[in-house]
Design a protein around this motif. Structure first.
Motif, PDB file in Angstrom:
ATOM      1  N   UNK A 267      22.655  27.342  41.134  1.00 46.21           N
ATOM      2  CA  UNK A 267      21.946  25.958  41.127  1.00 46.21           C
ATOM      3  C   UNK A 267      22.151  25.963  39.747  1.00 46.21           C
ATOM      4  N   UNK A 268      22.343  26.491  39.111  1.00 41.85           N
ATOM      5  CA  UNK A 268      22.602  26.218  37.939  1.00 41.85           C
ATOM      6  C   UNK A 268      23.890  25.492  37.785  1.00 41.85           C
ATOM      7  N   UNK A 269      24.831  25.947  38.377  1.00 44.17           N
ATOM      8  CA  UNK A 269      26.847  25.373  37.525  1.00 44.17           C
ATOM      9  C   UNK A 269      27.047  24.644  39.919  1.00 44.17           C
ATOM     10  N   UNK A 270      26.756  23.647  40.264  1.00 42.71           N
ATOM     11  CA  UNK A 270      26.534  24.027  41.204  1.00 42.71           C
ATOM     12  C   UNK A 270      28.403  23.431  41.737  1.00 42.71           C
ATOM     13  N   UNK A 271      29.042  23.186  41.065  1.00 43.54           N
ATOM     14  CA  UNK A 271      30.661  22.599  41.126  1.00 43.54           C
ATOM     15  C   UNK A 271      31.165  23.947  40.763  1.00 43.54           C
ATOM     16  N   UNK A 272      30.901  25.220  40.547  1.00 41.18           N
ATOM     17  CA  UNK A 272      31.421  26.716  40.238  1.00 41.18           C
ATOM     18  C   UNK A 272      32.450  27.262  41.499  1.00 41.18           C
ATOM     19  N   UNK A 273      33.414  27.742  40.944  1.00 40.57           N
ATOM     20  CA  UNK A 273      34.405  28.057  41.803  1.00 40.57           C
ATOM     21  C   UNK A 273      34.550  29.681  41.236  1.00 40.57           C
ATOM     22  N   UNK A 274      33.779  30.469  42.378  1.00 42.83           N
ATOM     23  CA  UNK A 274      32.859  31.948  41.959  1.00 42.83           C
ATOM     24  C   UNK A 274      34.019  32.672  42.716  1.00 42.83           C
ATOM     25  N   UNK A 275      34.432  33.617  41.474  1.00 43.76           N
ATOM     26  CA  UNK A 275      35.325  35.012  42.391  1.00 43.76           C
ATOM     27  C   UNK A 275      34.590  35.734  42.504  1.00 43.76           C
ATOM     28  N   UNK A 276      34.475  36.940  43.582  1.00 46.11           N
ATOM     29  CA  UNK A 276      34.257  37.788  43.872  1.00 46.11           C
ATOM     30  C   UNK A 276      34.741  38.966  43.451  1.00 46.11           C
ATOM     31  N   UNK A 277      34.616  40.047  42.717  1.00 52.67           N
ATOM     32  CA  UNK A 277      35.542  41.378  42.583  1.00 52.67           C
ATOM     33  C   UNK A 277      34.996  42.164  43.357  1.00 52.67           C
ATOM     34  N   UNK A 330      27.294  30.338  48.483  1.00 57.22           N
ATOM     35  CA  UNK A 330      28.322  30.393  47.426  1.00 57.22           C
ATOM     36  C   UNK A 330      29.200  30.008  48.473  1.00 57.22           C
ATOM     37  N   UNK A 331      29.496  28.513  48.688  1.00 55.72           N
ATOM     38  CA  UNK A 331      30.535  27.819  50.187  1.00 55.72           C
ATOM     39  C   UNK A 331      31.757  28.829  49.978  1.00 55.72           C
ATOM     40  N   UNK A 332      32.078  29.315  51.042  1.00 55.52           N
ATOM     41  CA  UNK A 332      33.572  29.532  51.328  1.00 55.52           C
ATOM     42  C   UNK A 332      34.749  28.830  50.206  1.00 55.52           C
ATOM     43  N   UNK A 333      34.707  27.521  50.998  1.00 56.09           N
ATOM     44  CA  UNK A 333      35.368  26.298  50.168  1.00 56.09           C
ATOM     45  C   UNK A 333      35.797  27.208  48.415  1.00 56.09           C
ATOM     46  N   UNK A 334      34.712  26.963  48.238  1.00 53.43           N
ATOM     47  CA  UNK A 334      34.353  27.215  46.626  1.00 53.43           C
ATOM     48  C   UNK A 334      34.632  28.699  45.806  1.00 53.43           C
ATOM     49  N   UNK A 335      35.111  29.649  46.689  1.00 55.66           N
ATOM     50  CA  UNK A 335      34.756  31.106  46.050  1.00 55.66           C
ATOM     51  C   UNK A 335      35.590  31.978  46.803  1.00 55.66           C
ATOM     52  N   UNK A 336      35.843  32.875  46.908  1.00 58.12           N
ATOM     53  CA  UNK A 336      37.098  34.030  46.819  1.00 58.12           C
ATOM     54  C   UNK A 336      36.545  35.607  46.018  1.00 58.12           C
ATOM     55  N   UNK A 337      36.654  35.978  47.567  1.00 56.01           N
ATOM     56  CA  UNK A 337      36.679  37.494  47.301  1.00 56.01           C
ATOM     57  C   UNK A 337      37.730  37.884  47.443  1.00 56.01           C
ATOM     58  N   UNK A 338      37.855  39.093  45.966  1.00 60.89           N
ATOM     59  CA  UNK A 338      39.009  40.413  45.793  1.00 60.89           C
ATOM     60  C   UNK A 338      38.234  41.006  45.545  1.00 60.89           C
ATOM     61  N   UNK A 339      39.376  41.557  46.032  1.00 60.86           N
ATOM     62  CA  UNK A 339      39.125  43.232  46.717  1.00 60.86           C
ATOM     63  C   UNK A 339      40.027  44.314  44.711  1.00 60.86           C
ATOM     64  N   UNK A 340      39.724  44.909  44.562  1.00 62.76           N
ATOM     65  CA  UNK A 340      40.024  45.825  43.269  1.00 62.76           C
ATOM     66  C   UNK A 340      41.226  46.883  43.390  1.00 62.76           C
TER      67      UNK A 340
END
Length: 417
Positions: A267-277, A330-340
């Motif tokens: 909500x604070x950074x609505x245009x962010x791209x989020x990389x989940x590790x 977090x929308x799928x098109x703005x995010x990525x799941x990254x396995x270690x």
């Protein structure tokens, strides 16, 4: 066992060096006052300022200081460290308020399309954020700046062009390496290394970071009850001020705390791209508690390995339960799941996908910088620790892993330990 593997034989029954004993003995007689009014007075005296901005921080400061003061297991050295930390946070809050008053146009700055790395401690977040920060187009938060984001009024670079805040950070790092030299092999927090913005959130006395400095379950419970939308908004203001002082505008950020604050974050950074590790929680926990236990030889009057692992198994579970619950915010098109296990050797292809999601050109210059960083920072650069989860902490990997079936079911994670 590889030649570079490090074994801490005295992890839970430390044999202190002469330097460690001398420092602990020297600080034992020092008076340490964690009364909020005293800490506020010291910050005012240090900065020459007295306007902290919105007064709603006081109940949080009171709870923060009270939790630190109530931790009876601290050495006097750690109490002194906590006292200095709170004075520093208050001082920086004063300096920010003053900067905003003098330059109100800071509020008009936009924080555009940041890349935010979200994942557990020890899951590759530090590697990934430092890698992305090697792209000169990105603004990141080096450790030295995270500790003193805003300079004292009238304080500028020395005759060699070096910021005195950086000089102070170098001295602090050298002192830390003297007291706990093996930390470098676990989490090399040197002054230029990219740090977590959780340090900035702490200026509002609203982050989980105090949990890493002591045994403060009452602070954990207080923090979990806060409305984090307000405090992430304060973080955004800090980032605007830092952008004003030293651009560019496109930030790369990271913090494990975001795992349990995905709603406020997006909500604070609505245009962010989020990389989940994502990493095996057992590997994360054994690494984290080993690092904490090693530091406890100077922080605490005695090591409590069983209490330490119990606390952090619970804490990591809370973080991951919230992450699984809120991942779809977090929308799928703005995010990525990254396995270690994907990180080692596949970084460039991962970054190419991340940059595409962020709408940023994956330029030749950026790729050259990424390759240079990877070449200069191989995994285990400062040696690797051999962990003894059962021997040191009395817990088996399978016992801990059984708590995290919900996490393995949701993401692509390989068992490690």
């Amino acid at each position: 066992m590889p030649d570079s593997a490090l074994v801490i034989e005295d992890l839970t029954c430390p044999v202190l060096t002469a330097t460690q004993r001398e420092i602990l003995e020297h600080t034992e007689s020092l008076a340490v006052d964690l009364t909020p009014e005293v800490l506020i007075g010291r910050a005012i005296e240090y900065t020459g300022l007295d306007d902290f901005g919105a007064a709603d921080f006081r109940p949080r400061l009171d709870a923060y200081a009270r939790a630190a003061d109530a931790d009876s297991g601290n050495t006097n050295l750690n109490r002194l460290i906590l006292q200095n930390r709170i004075v520093r946070l208050l001082s920086q809050r004063l300096l920010l308020t003053d900067l905003l008053r003098r330059y109100p146009e800071i509020h008009d700055i936009e924080i555009e399309r940041p890349i935010i790395v979200v994942g557990l401690p020890r899951s590759g977040t530090t590697h990934l954020v430092n890698l992305i920060a090697s792209d000169a187009r990105r603004r990141a938060l080096p450790y030295w700046e995270s500790q003193e984001p805003f300079p004292l009024r009238g304080e500028g670079a020395d005759v060699n062009g070096v910021d005195p805040r950086f000089t102070r950070s170098v001295a602090e790092h050298q002192s830390a390496m003297m007291m706990t030299p093996l930390v470098q092999a676990m989490h090399d927090r040197f002054p230029q290394a990219i740090e977590e913005e959780v340090e900035l959130l702490d200026l509002d006395f609203a982050s989980y970071v105090l949990e890493w400095h002591g045994r403060v379950p009452q602070w954990r419970d207080f923090y979990l009850g806060l409305n984090q939308d307000e405090h992430y908004g304060y973080l955004r203001t800090i980032l605007k001020a830092l952008t004003f002082l030293r651009g560019p505008r496109q930030w790369v950020l990271k913090s494990p705390q975001h795992c349990e604050q995905l709603g406020p974050l997006i909500r604070t950074f609505p245009d962010a791209t989020v990389a989940f590790t994502h990493r095996d929680p057992v590997a994360v926990i054994q690494s984290a508690v080993t690092m904490l236990a090693y530091g406890d030889r100077i922080r605490r009057t005695e090591i409590d390995p069983y209490g330490l692992v119990d606390y952090w198994v619970d804490r990591i579970e809370r973080l991951l339960q919230a992450c699984v619950r809120d991942r779809e915010l977090v929308a799928a098109e703005r995010s990525l799941d990254i396995s270690f296990h994907q990180l080692n050797g596949n970084e460039l292809s991962i970054l190419e996908r991340l940059y595409a999601a962020n709408g940023t050109e994956f330029s030749a210059e950026a790729q050259t910088a990424f390759r240079a960083y990877l070449d200069d920072n191989p995994r285990g650069k400062h040696g690797r620790l051999q962990y003894e989860l059962k021997g040191h902490f009395g817990r088996s990997p399978d016992e801990i892993r059984s708590r995290f079936g919900f996490y393995f079911d949701r993401f692509d994670i390989r068992e490690e330990a």
